[in-house]
Scaffold this motif. Structure first.
Motif, PDB file in Angstrom:
ATOM      1  N   ALA A  48       0.826  -1.210   0.000  1.00 20.51           N
ATOM      2  CA  ALA A  48       0.000   0.000   0.000  1.00 20.51           C
ATOM      3  C   ALA A  48       0.857   1.255   0.000  1.00 20.51           C
ATOM      4  CB  ALA A  48      -0.928  -0.001   1.213  1.00 20.51           C
ATOM      5  N   ILE A  49       2.003   1.214   0.665  1.00 19.28           N
ATOM      6  CA  ILE A  49       2.910   2.363   0.652  1.00 19.28           C
ATOM      7  C   ILE A  49       3.528   2.533  -0.731  1.00 19.28           C
ATOM      8  CG2 ILE A  49       5.125   3.212   1.529  1.00 19.28           C
ATOM      9  CD1 ILE A  49       4.336   2.082   4.253  1.00 19.28           C
ATOM     10  N   LEU A  50       3.879   1.430  -1.385  1.00 17.77           N
ATOM     11  CA  LEU A  50       4.517   1.500  -2.698  1.00 17.77           C
ATOM     12  C   LEU A  50       3.542   1.821  -3.824  1.00 17.77           C
ATOM     13  CD1 LEU A  50       7.027  -1.472  -2.724  1.00 17.77           C
ATOM     14  CD2 LEU A  50       7.523   0.957  -2.556  1.00 17.77           C
ATOM     15  N   PHE A  51       2.257   1.536  -3.649  1.00 17.56           N
ATOM     16  CA  PHE A  51       1.283   1.665  -4.730  1.00 17.56           C
ATOM     17  C   PHE A  51       1.242   3.062  -5.365  1.00 17.56           C
ATOM     18  CE2 PHE A  51      -3.011   2.019  -6.500  1.00 17.56           C
ATOM     19  CZ  PHE A  51      -2.982   0.950  -7.372  1.00 17.56           C
ATOM     20  N   PRO A  52       1.179   4.159  -4.604  1.00 17.39           N
ATOM     21  CA  PRO A  52       1.147   5.478  -5.272  1.00 17.39           C
ATOM     22  C   PRO A  52       2.393   5.768  -6.100  1.00 17.39           C
ATOM     23  CG  PRO A  52       0.587   5.701  -2.950  1.00 17.39           C
ATOM     24  CD  PRO A  52       1.033   4.301  -3.156  1.00 17.39           C
ATOM     25  N   LEU A  72      -5.653  -9.556  -9.953  1.00 14.55           N
ATOM     26  CA  LEU A  72      -6.040  -9.810  -8.575  1.00 14.55           C
ATOM     27  C   LEU A  72      -7.383 -10.509  -8.400  1.00 14.55           C
ATOM     28  CD1 LEU A  72      -4.845  -6.505  -6.910  1.00 14.55           C
ATOM     29  CD2 LEU A  72      -3.837  -8.763  -6.688  1.00 14.55           C
ATOM     30  N   ILE A  73      -8.241 -10.505  -9.417  1.00 14.67           N
ATOM     31  CA  ILE A  73      -9.554 -11.150  -9.281  1.00 14.67           C
ATOM     32  C   ILE A  73      -9.422 -12.646  -8.965  1.00 14.67           C
ATOM     33  CG2 ILE A  73     -11.600 -11.871 -10.588  1.00 14.67           C
ATOM     34  CD1 ILE A  73     -11.722  -9.062 -11.724  1.00 14.67           C
ATOM     35  N   PRO A  74      -8.580 -13.404  -9.690  1.00 17.18           N
ATOM     36  CA  PRO A  74      -8.487 -14.840  -9.352  1.00 17.18           C
ATOM     37  C   PRO A  74      -7.878 -15.108  -7.976  1.00 17.18           C
ATOM     38  CG  PRO A  74      -7.571 -14.433 -11.524  1.00 17.18           C
ATOM     39  CD  PRO A  74      -7.836 -13.110 -10.905  1.00 17.18           C
ATOM     40  N   LEU A  75      -7.082 -14.182  -7.458  1.00 17.49           N
ATOM     41  CA  LEU A  75      -6.481 -14.409  -6.143  1.00 17.49           C
ATOM     42  C   LEU A  75      -7.512 -14.338  -5.028  1.00 17.49           C
ATOM     43  CD1 LEU A  75      -3.141 -12.440  -6.456  1.00 17.49           C
ATOM     44  CD2 LEU A  75      -3.518 -14.873  -6.700  1.00 17.49           C
ATOM     45  N   GLY A  76      -8.523 -13.498  -5.185  1.00 19.47           N
ATOM     46  CA  GLY A  76      -9.587 -13.403  -4.195  1.00 19.47           C
ATOM     47  C   GLY A  76      -9.109 -12.934  -2.838  1.00 19.47           C
ATOM     48  N   ILE A  77      -8.287 -11.912  -2.813  1.00 15.89           N
ATOM     49  CA  ILE A  77      -7.767 -11.393  -1.550  1.00 15.89           C
ATOM     50  C   ILE A  77      -8.850 -10.508  -0.922  1.00 15.89           C
ATOM     51  CG2 ILE A  77      -5.948 -10.047  -0.465  1.00 15.89           C
ATOM     52  CD1 ILE A  77      -4.204 -10.740  -2.895  1.00 15.89           C
ATOM     53  N   ASP A  78      -9.537 -11.046   0.042  1.00 20.22           N
ATOM     54  CA  ASP A  78     -10.619 -10.336   0.716  1.00 20.22           C
ATOM     55  C   ASP A  78     -10.351 -10.302   2.208  1.00 20.22           C
ATOM     56  OD1 ASP A  78     -11.963 -10.030  -1.664  1.00 20.22           O
ATOM     57  OD2 ASP A  78     -13.227 -11.795  -1.356  1.00 20.22           O
ATOM     58  N   TYR A  79     -10.886  -9.275   2.842  1.00 21.06           N
ATOM     59  CA  TYR A  79     -10.835  -9.162   4.295  1.00 21.06           C
ATOM     60  C   TYR A  79     -12.270  -9.071   4.792  1.00 21.06           C
ATOM     61  CZ  TYR A  79      -9.831  -7.527   8.956  1.00 21.06           C
ATOM     62  OH  TYR A  79      -9.777  -7.411  10.315  1.00 21.06           O
ATOM     63  N   LYS A  80     -12.603  -9.894   5.747  1.00 21.38           N
ATOM     64  CA  LYS A  80     -13.969  -9.910   6.279  1.00 21.38           C
ATOM     65  C   LYS A  80     -14.085  -8.922   7.437  1.00 21.38           C
ATOM     66  CE  LYS A  80     -15.424 -13.577   3.956  1.00 21.38           C
ATOM     67  NZ  LYS A  80     -16.469 -13.586   3.004  1.00 21.38           N
ATOM     68  N   LEU A  81     -14.958  -7.943   7.265  1.00 20.78           N
ATOM     69  CA  LEU A  81     -15.280  -7.012   8.338  1.00 20.78           C
ATOM     70  C   LEU A  81     -16.494  -7.552   9.090  1.00 20.78           C
ATOM     71  CD1 LEU A  81     -15.012  -3.716   6.289  1.00 20.78           C
ATOM     72  CD2 LEU A  81     -13.303  -4.661   7.812  1.00 20.78           C
ATOM     73  N   PHE A  82     -16.558  -7.335  10.382  1.00 22.21           N
ATOM     74  CA  PHE A  82     -17.660  -7.798  11.229  1.00 22.21           C
ATOM     75  C   PHE A  82     -17.859  -9.308  11.072  1.00 22.21           C
ATOM     76  CE2 PHE A  82     -18.897  -3.544   9.564  1.00 22.21           C
ATOM     77  CZ  PHE A  82     -18.524  -2.825  10.674  1.00 22.21           C
ATOM     78  N   TYR A  83     -16.764 -10.064  11.162  1.00 23.02           N
ATOM     79  CA  TYR A  83     -16.790 -11.503  10.934  1.00 23.02           C
ATOM     80  C   TYR A  83     -17.547 -12.205  12.053  1.00 23.02           C
ATOM     81  CZ  TYR A  83     -15.191 -16.213   9.979  1.00 23.02           C
ATOM     82  OH  TYR A  83     -15.149 -17.546   9.707  1.00 23.02           O
ATOM     83  N   GLY A  96     -12.514  -6.438  -0.570  1.00 16.38           N
ATOM     84  CA  GLY A  96     -11.431  -7.063  -1.318  1.00 16.38           C
ATOM     85  C   GLY A  96     -10.663  -6.073  -2.168  1.00 16.38           C
ATOM     86  N   THR A  97      -9.610  -6.588  -2.768  1.00 19.02           N
ATOM     87  CA  THR A  97      -8.784  -5.733  -3.633  1.00 19.02           C
ATOM     88  C   THR A  97      -9.545  -5.299  -4.869  1.00 19.02           C
ATOM     89  OG1 THR A  97      -7.886  -7.737  -4.622  1.00 19.02           O
ATOM     90  CG2 THR A  97      -6.609  -6.719  -2.876  1.00 19.02           C
ATOM     91  N   THR A  98     -10.483  -6.116  -5.329  1.00 19.75           N
ATOM     92  CA  THR A  98     -11.276  -5.738  -6.504  1.00 19.75           C
ATOM     93  C   THR A  98     -12.093  -4.490  -6.217  1.00 19.75           C
ATOM     94  OG1 THR A  98     -11.432  -8.079  -7.030  1.00 19.75           O
ATOM     95  CG2 THR A  98     -12.917  -6.605  -8.197  1.00 19.75           C
ATOM     96  N   GLU A  99     -12.725  -4.427  -5.063  1.00 21.71           N
ATOM     97  CA  GLU A  99     -13.530  -3.252  -4.714  1.00 21.71           C
ATOM     98  C   GLU A  99     -12.656  -2.007  -4.554  1.00 21.71           C
ATOM     99  OE1 GLU A  99     -13.891  -6.170  -3.017  1.00 21.71           O
ATOM    100  OE2 GLU A  99     -15.880  -6.794  -3.674  1.00 21.71           O
ATOM    101  N   ILE A 100     -11.491  -2.192  -3.955  1.00 24.50           N
ATOM    102  CA  ILE A 100     -10.589  -1.050  -3.746  1.00 24.50           C
ATOM    103  C   ILE A 100     -10.120  -0.490  -5.088  1.00 24.50           C
ATOM    104  CG2 ILE A 100      -8.352  -0.361  -2.813  1.00 24.50           C
ATOM    105  CD1 ILE A 100      -8.860  -2.436  -0.564  1.00 24.50           C
ATOM    106  N   ILE A 101      -9.714  -1.370  -5.999  1.00 23.72           N
ATOM    107  CA  ILE A 101      -9.224  -0.896  -7.306  1.00 23.72           C
ATOM    108  C   ILE A 101     -10.367  -0.316  -8.130  1.00 23.72           C
ATOM    109  CG2 ILE A 101      -8.193  -1.652  -9.477  1.00 23.72           C
ATOM    110  CD1 ILE A 101      -6.416  -3.491  -7.859  1.00 23.72           C
ATOM    111  N   LEU A 102     -11.569  -0.885  -8.042  1.00 27.37           N
ATOM    112  CA  LEU A 102     -12.722  -0.279  -8.722  1.00 27.37           C
ATOM    113  C   LEU A 102     -13.012   1.116  -8.190  1.00 27.37           C
ATOM    114  CD1 LEU A 102     -15.313  -3.156  -9.222  1.00 27.37           C
ATOM    115  CD2 LEU A 102     -14.307  -1.701 -10.957  1.00 27.37           C
ATOM    116  N   PHE A 103     -12.881   1.305  -6.898  1.00 23.42           N
ATOM    117  CA  PHE A 103     -13.088   2.621  -6.309  1.00 23.42           C
ATOM    118  C   PHE A 103     -12.040   3.613  -6.814  1.00 23.42           C
ATOM    119  CE2 PHE A 103     -12.428   5.687  -2.825  1.00 23.42           C
ATOM    120  CZ  PHE A 103     -13.700   6.265  -2.827  1.00 23.42           C
ATOM    121  N   ILE A 104     -10.792   3.170  -6.905  1.00 20.96           N
ATOM    122  CA  ILE A 104      -9.729   4.031  -7.418  1.00 20.96           C
ATOM    123  C   ILE A 104      -9.989   4.373  -8.886  1.00 20.96           C
ATOM    124  CG2 ILE A 104      -7.256   4.139  -7.962  1.00 20.96           C
ATOM    125  CD1 ILE A 104      -6.777   2.428  -5.459  1.00 20.96           C
ATOM    126  N   LEU A 105     -10.462   3.384  -9.673  1.00 20.41           N
ATOM    127  CA  LEU A 105     -10.778   3.658 -11.072  1.00 20.41           C
ATOM    128  C   LEU A 105     -11.925   4.660 -11.209  1.00 20.41           C
ATOM    129  CD1 LEU A 105     -10.480   0.175 -12.788  1.00 20.41           C
ATOM    130  CD2 LEU A 105      -9.314   2.253 -13.459  1.00 20.41           C
TER     131      LEU A 105
END
Length: 107
Positions: A48-52, A72-83, A96-105
């Protein structure tokens, strides 16, 4: 005809060098803090620090972000909030990373 130019220090050059120094200090302090975390969070924090900086080096930012999404879609890197454990299959809110990158796009 030859002309000689005098190299003068401009005030903008001083401000730019101070800005670069401050950014370097903040990034290195952030990296130092991140690498003290658990290994999995340290890797994600460091990326995350290197990304910008990686995005700033690319020519076409949208193409790079779409490539990241495809990668990143096939990797499925997700974090569960309120697990919580549930019998219905829904175990919490996933971020997940997909939602984060979609938000950035979108930005």
């Amino acid at each position: 005809m030859q002309s000689l130019t005098v190299n003068r220090n401009h005030p903008n050059q001083l401000v730019f060098s101070l800005l670069i120094t401050c950014v370097a200090i903040v990034v290195s302090a952030g990296a130092w803090y991140v690498w003290q975390l658990e290994t999995k969070w340290a890797v994600f924090g460091f990326l995350a620090i290197l990304f910008p900086f990686i995005v700033a080096m690319t020519r076409d930012v949208r193409r790079f972000l779409i490539w990241m999404m495809i990668f990143l879609i096939p990797l499925g890197i997700d974090y569960k909030l309120f697990y919580h454990i549930s019998h219905s299959g829904q175990t919490g809110v996933s971020l997940g990373t997909t939602e984060i990158i979609l938000f950035i796009l979108l930005i």
